[in-house]
Design an enzyme around this catalytic site. Structure first.
Site, PDB file in Angstrom:
ATOM      1  N   LYS B  79       0.850  -1.201   0.000  1.00 52.54           N
ATOM      2  CA  LYS B  79       0.000   0.000   0.000  1.00 52.54           C
ATOM      3  C   LYS B  79       0.884   1.250   0.000  1.00 52.54           C
ATOM      4  O   LYS B  79       1.900   1.284   0.713  1.00 52.54           O
ATOM      5  CB  LYS B  79      -0.904  -0.030   1.232  1.00 52.54           C
ATOM      6  CG  LYS B  79      -1.931   1.089   1.323  1.00 52.54           C
ATOM      7  CD  LYS B  79      -2.829   0.877   2.539  1.00 52.54           C
ATOM      8  CE  LYS B  79      -3.868   1.961   2.702  1.00 52.54           C
ATOM      9  NZ  LYS B  79      -4.750   1.713   3.879  1.00 52.54           N
ATOM     10  N   SER B 154      -9.537   1.785   3.102  1.00 51.24           N
ATOM     11  CA  SER B 154      -8.687   2.528   2.214  1.00 51.24           C
ATOM     12  C   SER B 154      -7.677   1.676   1.450  1.00 51.24           C
ATOM     13  O   SER B 154      -7.072   2.149   0.499  1.00 51.24           O
ATOM     14  CB  SER B 154      -7.908   3.583   3.005  1.00 51.24           C
ATOM     15  OG  SER B 154      -7.091   2.970   4.000  1.00 51.24           O
ATOM     16  N   SER B 178      -9.794  -0.646   7.336  1.00 53.93           N
ATOM     17  CA  SER B 178      -9.281  -0.404   5.981  1.00 53.93           C
ATOM     18  C   SER B 178      -8.620  -1.604   5.312  1.00 53.93           C
ATOM     19  O   SER B 178      -8.307  -1.535   4.112  1.00 53.93           O
ATOM     20  CB  SER B 178      -8.304   0.770   5.986  1.00 53.93           C
ATOM     21  OG  SER B 178      -9.009   1.978   6.069  1.00 53.93           O
TER      22      SER B 178
END
Lengths: 60, 469
Positions: B79, B154, B178
């Site tokens: 990420k 996210s 997330s």
């Protein structure tokens, strides 16, 4: 003098906050008040917050 | 001819037996990225050239009989809120579009030490401050099962990359769900470990006391392998638990019957009937197979949403304070608003929230003296459409973001491990089931997830739909 609105309070910290954020801030403030009113604060007085300070290793 | 990227555990075995090279695997993932990512927008940066070099180096070591670790030669994505030294780490923000990190995040160091191949960095909600991955600067990430639906966030890019075989595994972060939200929406396994179990060094903060780094994979075994590889103490982080790396892979095969707790009043309240039906069918299937299912109580959960709202927004605003003041015009509208919202709670609100947190932690601890895990739907709603901030459930309007976070947030508040595992399909979209466990109980939640997986295996995303939506 009227109470400051949510956007007034936010502008104390962030003066550039645009007008377009006013209604969403108002909505969030009302949501926060509603959540706060639902909390059983009478049960909290003797509860230790989940924050401790460890002098050996800094804030935890 | 390129191969279809296999699951991470399968790939590791093939590499070890020298039936497959790291270069072949890496090419397979890069081909998928080429085929799919123009539409899906799972990646912000693809490191094709350096990935090929790392794969060749891994193959060279294998030919000499050397393996760096269980991830040797396996292509993994990260990420883009986790720093990679000497590479652009955007944090999903226009402000950091050209930001080059000085050193590696703790988890990136671990991956490198275990021999993984770094494929690139994945798309996220700007600054990880949202749950849809509709990123105004790097593109709207889309759900491979249906391009009109959100992948969640996210860590949406990480989930999409794993679901489509663009990566064999991915690292995400989870402050209010997330990792588990996109895992459920995209039909992959997402593990948020115990607070402090995986280093958050070099992870751009959202809310310090809620931030966790974890893994997204195609299978439960893969999640255990990747989690074991990245867990462990990092002395650079005050909240890092001083423990050796985990060994959950060996616990997955335990024969001991699972004790599954059901907390009805919070985790099954106002759940979409279709989602609830899929989850309850799976619970019945687990009970039929020998699991002990019993009711448990976590009374303070009634105050959990207040505590999470206050802690998450206040800590986010404290971190972004200077940056928003000077660069607010470079924030997307929704993330700017979220940071502004954190200026509204008072110090008393924050401390009450931390008192509630103590109660929630203690109530969970009592519940886990009776059961191994607590089960719930991961999401109380069906996967929303892209750009749909208000959704309808049985004729009632609900706030999308609040709903997506509602059942996953308490595990962040209590710092306990939680996993989302696919447990069925509803209207051709995956449904996720969540298992929460006691602190350091990653093996228990993964064992429960493996029990689900043994009864239901989600099909791969149909290729036609991944390509055309």
């Amino acid at each position: 003098m009227p109470d400051p609105t949510p956007i007034d309070r936010v502008r104390d910290r962030y003066p550039e906050t645009p007008d377009e954020d006013a209604s969403a801030l108002q909505e969030h403030a009302e949501h926060l008040v509603s959540l706060r009113r639902s909390v059983r604060t009478s049960q909290l007085q003797w509860v230790e917050p989940a924050l401790t300070f460890d002098p050996r290793g800094g804030a935890r | 001819m390129t191969i279809d990227p296999p699951a991470l555990a399968t790939a590791a075995a093939l590499i070890r037996q020298q039936d497959l090279s790291s270069r072949e695997l890496t090419e397979a993932c890069l081909t998928r990225i080429d085929e799919l990512d123009e539409v899906l927008r799972a990646f912000i940066t693809v490191e094709a050239s350096s990935a090929r070099q790392q794969a060749d180096a891994a193959d060279d070591l294998i030919r000499r009989g050397r393996f760096n670790g269980p991830l040797h030669g396996l292509p993994v994505a990260i990420k883009d809120n986790l720093s990679v030294a000497n590479r652009v780490t955007t944090r999903g923000s226009a402000l950091f579009r050209d930001h080059v990190a000085d050193d590696n995040a703790g988890v990136v160091d671990r991956l490198a030490a275990q021999g993984s191949v770094h494929l690139g960095t994945t798309n996220l909600h700007e600054f990880a401050l949202g749950v849809t991955t509709e990123n105004p600067h790097f593109g709207i990430c889309r759900n491979p099962w249906n391009h009109d639906r959100t992948p969640g966030g996210s860590s949406g890019g990480s989930a999409v990359a794993v679901a489509t075989g663009m990566a064999l595994g991915a690292i995400g972060s989870d402050t209010s769900g997330s990792i588990r939200i996109p895992a459920a929406a995209c039909g992959v396994v997402g593990l948020k470990p115990t607070y402090g179990r995986v280093s958050t060094y070099g992870c751009y903060p959202e809310a310090w006391s809620l931030d966790h780094v974890g893994v997204l994979t195609r299978t439960v075994e893969d999640a255990a392998i990747l989690f074991d590889a990245v867990s462990g103490h990092d002395p650079r982080v005050a909240s890092s638990l001083d423990l050796a790396p985990s060994r959950t892979v060996s616990d997955l095969d335990s024969e001991r019957p699972l004790r599954i707790g059901i907390e009805e009043s919070f985790f099954f309240a106002d759940v979409d009937p279709g989602v609830e039906s899929v989850v309850r069918e799976m619970l019945q299937s687990l009970a039929d197979a020998g699991a002990q299912v019993q009711a448990v109580s976590v009374p303070s959960l009634s105050d959990a949403i207040y505590a999470l709202t206050v802690i998450d927004t206040a800590e986010t605003t404290a971190f972004h304070d200077e940056q928003l003041r000077h660069h607010g015009n470079e924030y997307g509208p929704d993330t700017r608003l979220l940071v502004e919202c954190g200026a509204l709670p008072s110090a008393v609100d924050y401390l009450h929230a931390q008192q509630i947190r103590s109660q929630v932690r203690d109530d969970f601890r009592r519940a886990f003296s009776q059961v191994d895990v607590i089960a719930s739907p991961t999401l109380p709603i069906q996967t929303p459409r892209v750009g749909e901030p208000v959704i309808q459930v049985e004729g009632r309007e609900r706030d999308r973001d609040g709903e997506l976070m509602r059942l996953v947030g308490p595990a962040n508040l209590a710092g306990i491990p939680a996993v989302s595992v696919p447990c069925g399909l509803l209207h051709e979209m995956p449904v996720g089931m969540q298992f929460m466990g006691p602190a350091l109980g990653e093996a228990a939640v993964l064992r429960a997830a493996a029990a689900v997986e043994s009864r239901y295996r989600l099909p791969d995303v149909p290729r036609r739909r991944a390509t055309y939506g």
